[in-house]
Each structure stands twice: as structure tokens, then as C-alpha cells.
Write an enzyme that holds these catalytic residues in place. Structure first.
Site, PDB file in Angstrom:
ATOM      1  CG  ASP A  81      -2.152  -0.875   1.008  1.00 50.54           C
ATOM      2  OD1 ASP A  81      -2.051  -1.833   0.215  1.00 50.54           O
ATOM      3  OD2 ASP A  81      -3.189  -0.616   1.627  1.00 50.54           O
ATOM      4  CB  CYS A 195       5.081   0.094   7.979  1.00 52.69           C
ATOM      5  SG  CYS A 195       5.578   0.240   6.253  1.00 52.69           S
ATOM      6  CB  SER A 516      -2.608   4.856   5.326  1.00 52.84           C
ATOM      7  OG  SER A 516      -1.530   4.267   6.007  1.00 52.84           O
TER       8      SER A 516
END
Length: 617
Positions: A81, A195, A516
Site C-alpha cells: 500500500d 511497517c 492508511s
């Protein structure tokens, strides 16, 4: 007693052809009576969260075969993403979830596999595999690739933590030099893994623990740490045991729908609210519940959000706490332990590793468990740039056991009485909208301002960077929902650019798109119905006043019903041009058009509704 599914293709004279093909894969006579375990891997060199998974499927396979099973590995797609963000690539992210779920179903059912190990990690891969597991309802274990180590950089003589969002904000900040931006870019993402903040990938991997479908440590143990290898080894042995319990002992309690029942989904959502997880998790839990044939809805999420406190704040809600810090404080079992002490967990839900989640908490919560738990949660970052799994074995000298001011709080010392996620309703969100309250500054929990209308993410970015948005404004981005985008883009760049312009605490952003997991601030997404489906967000005009009241769960445009109805009539009068962006050039491929034709509202998890096709016959 259920029969092994695999015997459809391994038993009987008429299956000689299938057995011949199985033999060509390395199987022999002795293997045809063993459980065949599918390993759904998601290795790709495109994604840092998956770049280290190449050999891990075979690691699990060796353990399965040592335990008496037959392992067969295949791969799914995996979209990054972050790399797809800010351009047309983001249109493909959410639709990839459905493709992953279908791919797992296709491979497992086509080859009659008996059980499943899902090796996932990043944003849409874990949800897609979770949907498949609930759809297939065969014994399943999840084991993810693990979080990335947080980046480190030096500022004012101090070592500070950084992540992808830090790099994006600094790069867009006109007060920062090119050198400063380059330093942050090179520091933000130092290792393989998902992440490092409580973004969507890590949120979902944490939720698999709460659902009972993954082993303790799955959500927080770093990808680089040698201890994570144990999760893959144990998954291989445990899945064979689960398969035998189901097929040989008729134990339906090991099936995903029995483990992941309604109360388990409540546990997962309670964890999500307590840890301030990504708003995307709402979409994915709703979608997985639909596959499990559970009536778990936005109303349930709203109910839980009003009783579960916010016990943990992680980046992007705060800048100095990352998944490695959550792990040091006891990981997901530590948060579940705090919820359990507050009476907010269903202790009787089953898991793939303990009889109940309550027993798992008693064993693995560092506040009550023994040395085994403390050893697990002492795994620390190595501080060395690498793309290799299990490449370091550094340990913390001490754990964070402070439940008053530490990373994980007890309920009586919560960051807030209300949880880290909330559902808002109002005249432009009749079916609801989602906000990550853990990331909203207390000064703007109640906010009013004029709408600045944008009909694409790209236009919003141009408007923010072009100084068309001022303090006090409400940025409204529409026609970016599941159908309208299509694909329900994430709005990470607009929210990051608001921060870089110094507007992060003086503006709001609302959208029928999504965010996000790296988004923080007064960012409200998933507004339903979306504009493309006749939602009132499509009737708002430039300068209309938007009223946001998070404590009272309200989101409205300050217009009377007569005005909205008049605007709706005018919109409908446009015919084929109604409920479409006025001027937007966007190439939508046939694949995305097919997705848009079948997808549903964010309030339903943006799942497909095939009855639309059936009704059209």
C-alpha cells in the site's frame, strides 16, 4: 466422523490419474493416508513486509512433514500500500483482498487440502487470507512475517524513532532541506517486516491473536528476531494436530468458525479499540465476519467503542512508540490481559494453541505469566539494516511493566475512557463513519468548519499543497468509496500533507474513502452510504458547515432536511451524470470495473454481493 478432504483425490482406483500427478510432486504410497496441509505463502520482492518470506513456507513444510503431514505450498499476490499510495496504484489495493481470498479458496478446494497455514503480513494479505479461512472453514493457523524495526535518526543530539509516515511528512514540509528529507527517507524503513507502527498490517496481525487463530507474539515479535522462527516451527506441528483432531476425533472446535465465533470477534474488536488500531480493520473484520456467516455489524463496533477504553497509543497516534515497544510491554497478550482484568474479554473463546483465550492470557500475559512469557517479550530490535528473517537475537535488559504510565495501561490508567476507534452517525453518514480517536488531539474532538470540496484524492493533494486549505476548514473528499473510486483509496497523502503544512490540529478531513493505518488527526473515513451510491456526502456544497462531535458520535452537515431533499432532486435530475464526479479524468480498467459492479458499502466491509448478478438474470 468427517473424512479427510484429500482422499477425494488420493483414494480409489478411479483416482489413479490424480495419484500419478501427486507422485510427480514427490509423494509416495505412505503419503496418501496423511493429511495434506496447504501453505498459503505471500512472498514477493515488491513488499518489505514479504521480502523475507521466500524460505519460510518451506520451513513450515519441513515441520509439517516431521509431524506426519504432507505439505504443499503455493503463493498469493501481495500489494504494498505504501508504494501504491498517492497514484492510480491505490485503486488496486482493496480489490486485491478479494483476489487473495479467492486465490486461497481456489487452490485449497481445487486440490482438496485438509488444512491451511496462512503466511501473511501486510495490509490486504492477512484480511484476504482471514476471509478465505472463514469461508473454507478447515483447520487453519496464521503466522505472519512480523513487524519491521523502527527507524532511528539523530536530532538535537538525541536518537529518535521514525517510520514511513515520518519520511512522508518531512518530505512535504517546505521548511525542511533536501538533505533532511533524504536522511529521513534512508532511516525510516531499516529492515524487512510490516511497517513499524500500529498501521493496518500490524493491526490485523495483532487481531489474529485475539481471534485465537495465531500464536502468542504473532502481532508484535519483530521480523528480524531469531525468536520468531519458533512461531513458524510451532505452526507446522500444531496444524497437523488440529487436522487430526478434526478428521480423526470429530473435534469441530478446531475449525475457524468455531474458534472465530461472535464472541471472538468481540474480543478482536475490543483489542482493536483498546490499542487504537487502523480504521481499515473495521472493513476487514466486517468482511471476515460475513464470510463466517456472523451477524457482526457496525452497531456492534459502536457498542464496544463506548465501553472499551484506549489502553495503548502507538505510531501514528504518538511518534515515539512502535511495535517493538508494544512487544517489550507484553505484546498483544499484555493488552488482552489488561482488558481481562477490566472484565472486557470473553475468556471462554477457543484458540489454536490453548483450550481458551483465558488460559492463553494467564500463561502469556507478562503481568501474570512466568519466565517463558518474559523471555518471549524480551526480544529486542537489532539495529542493523537487513532483509533477512531471524537475523539477530538481541534482548531487552528489562520489560516495560508500568501499567500506569507505560506503553500498555490498565483500565484505571487508560489514555481515555472511550476507545481508540469510534463510529459516527449523522445526516451525511446515515450508515456510519469511522474515526481513529486515539490519533485525534483532544482540542478538536468537537469541530465545526466550512467544507472544502474535492472529488478525487489527487485534487485534494493539489489543493492542500497549493494552500487552498486554511485552518478551520473541513477537507471533504468524495467519490472515492468502494464503487466510486473504485477501490476506496487510502488518503494518507492528504492527511500527511495537512501535517506538513502545520494544519494537523486545526483542520478535519472527511471522506467516503478510507485511510492508511498510518493516518492520524481528525480524519473521518468510510462515510456510508458513499457518494456514488446516493449518499448525502455527494450533496454537500463548497462552504457548507460540517459539524463533528466525536464524544457524542455525530457527523452532520448543518442543513435542514428540506434543503438536502431539494439538492437530491436536482442531483437525480442529472440522469446518467448523477452521483458521479463532475470533472475527473481517471482510467478505470475492466478488472476494476468488475470489482465496482459487485462491491458493497464500507458499512458492510466492502464485500462483494453476488446477488446483484443473480438479480440481473
Amino acid at each position: 466422523m468427517p473424512q479427510y478432504r484429500s482422499r477425494t483425490s488420493t483414494h480409489g482406483r478411479n483416482m489413479a490419474g490424480a495419484r500419478a500427478l501427486w507422485r510427480a510432486t514427490g509423494m509416495g504410497d505412505a503419503d496418501f493416508g496423511k493429511p495434506i496441509i496447504a501453505i498459503a505463502n505471500s512472498f514477493t520482492q515488491f513488499v518489505p513486509g514479504h521480502v523475507h518470506l521466500k524460505d519460510l513456507g518451506q520451513l513450515v513444510a519441513r515441520e509439517i512433514e516431521a509431524a506426519g503431514g504432507v505439505a504443499k505450498e503455493f503463493n498469493t499476490i501481495a500489494v504494498d500500500d505504501g508504494i501504491a499510495m498517492g497514484h492510480g496504484g491505490m485503486l488496486y489495493s482493496l480489490p486485491s483482498r478479494e483476489l487473495i481470498a479467492d486465490a486461497v479458496e481456489y487452490m485449497v478446494n481445487a486440490h482438496c487440502a485438509d488444512a491451511l497455514v496462512c503466511i501473511s503480513n501486510c495490509d490486504k494479505i492477512t484480511p484476504g487470507m482471514l476471509m478465505a479461512a472463514m469461508r473454507l472453514n478447515i483447520p487453519t493457523i496464521f503466522v505472519s512475517g512480523g513487524p519491521m524495526e523502527a527507524g532511528k535518526y539523530i536530532a538535537d543530539g538525541e536518537t529518535r524513532a521514525a517510520d514511513l509516515i515520518t519520511a512522508m511528512v518531512v518530505a512535504a514540509d517546505p521548511t525542511k532541506t533536501d538533505e533532511q528529507a533524504a536522511v529521513m527517507e534512508r532511516s525510516a524503513c531499516p529492515t524487512c517486516g510490516s511497517c513499524s507502527g500500529m498501521f493496518t498490517a500490524n493491526s490485523m496481525n495483532c487481531l489474529t491473536e485475539a481471534l485465537g487463530l495465531a500464536l502468542p507474539g504473532n502481532g508484535s515479535l519483530l521480523a528480524t528476531h531469531a525468536d520468531r522462527k519458533r512461531l513458524f516451527v510451532e505452526a507446522g506441528w500444531q496444524i497437523v494436530d488440529l487436522a487430526r483432531r478434526y478428521y480423526e476425533q470429530d473435534d469441530e472446535g478446531v475449525l475457524p468458525r468455531r474458534i472465530g465465533g461472535f464472541k471472538a470477534f468481540e474480543n478482536a474488536m475490543s483489542l482493536d479499540i483498546a490499542m487504537g488500531g487502523s480504521t481499515n480493520t473495521v472493513l476487514h473484520l466486517l468482511a471476515a465476519a460475513r464470510e463466517a456467516e456472523l451477524d457482526f455489524t457496525m452497531a456492534d463496533i459502536d457498542r464496544l467503542s463506548r465501553r472499551v477504553p484506549n489502553l495503548c497509543k502507538v505510531s501514528p497516534s504518538v511518534s515515539n512508540v512502535h511495535m517493538e515497544d508494544v512487544h517489550r510491554a507484553g505484546g498483544i497478550m499484555g493488552i488482552l490481559g489488561a482488558l481481562d482484568r477490566a472484565g472486557l474479554i470473553h475468556r471462554d473463546c477457543a484458540t489454536v494453541h490453548e483450550k481458551t483465550i483465558g488460559e492463553a492470557i494467564d500463561r502469556w500475559d507478562v503481568m501474570r505469566g512466568g519466565e517463558t512469557a518474559k523471555t518471549l517479550y524480551s526480544a529486542a530490535p537489532g539495529g542493523v539494516r537487513t532483509t533477512e528473517a531471524f537475523s539477530q537475537s538481541r534482548r531487552y535488559e528489562s520489560l516495560d511493566l508500568d501499567r500506569e504510565k507505560g506503553v500498555i495501561r490498565d483500565a484505571e490508567h487508560a489514555f481515555s475512557k472511550d476507545g481508540g476507534l469510534a463510529v459516527l452517525y449523522g445526516n451525511i453518514a446515515l450508515d456510519g463513519a469511522i474515526v481513529k480517536t486515539a490519533g485525534v488531539d483532544a482540542s478538536i474532538l468537537v469541530f465545526e468548519g466550512p467544507a472544502r470540496i474535492f472529488e478525487s484524492q489527487e485534487d485534494a493533494v493539489a489543493g492542500i499543497l497549493g494552500d487552498r486549505v486554511k485552518a478551520g476548514d473541513v477537507v471533504l473528499i468524495r467519490y472515492e468509496g468502494p464503487k466510486g473510486g473504485p477501490g476506496m483509496q487510502e488518503m494518507l497523502y492528504p492527511t500527511s500533507y495537512l501535517k506538513s503544512k502545520g494544519l494537523g490540529k486545526s483542520c478535519a478531513l472527511i471522506t467516503d474513502g478510507r485511510f492508511s493505518g498510518g493516518t492520524a488527526g481528525l480524519s473521518i473515513g468510510h462515510i456510508s452510504p458513499e457518494a456514488a451510491q446516493g449518499g448525502a456526502i455527494g450533496l454537500v456544497e463548497e462552504g457548507d458547515i460540517i459539524a463533528i462531535d466525536i464524544p457524542n458520535r455525530k457527523l452532520d452537515v448543518k442543513l435542514d432536511e428540506a434543503t438536502l431533499e431539494a439538492r437530491r432532486a436536482a442531483m437525480e435530475a442529472k440522469g446518467k451524470a448523477a452521483w458521479k464526479p463532475a470533472a475527473r479524468e481517471r482510467v478505470v480498467s475492466a478488472a476494476l470495473q468488475a470489482y465496482a459492479a459487485l462491491t458493497t458499502s464500507a458499512a458492510n466491509g466492502a464485500v462483494r454481493d453476488v446477488t446483484q448478478v443473480q438479480r440481473g438474470r
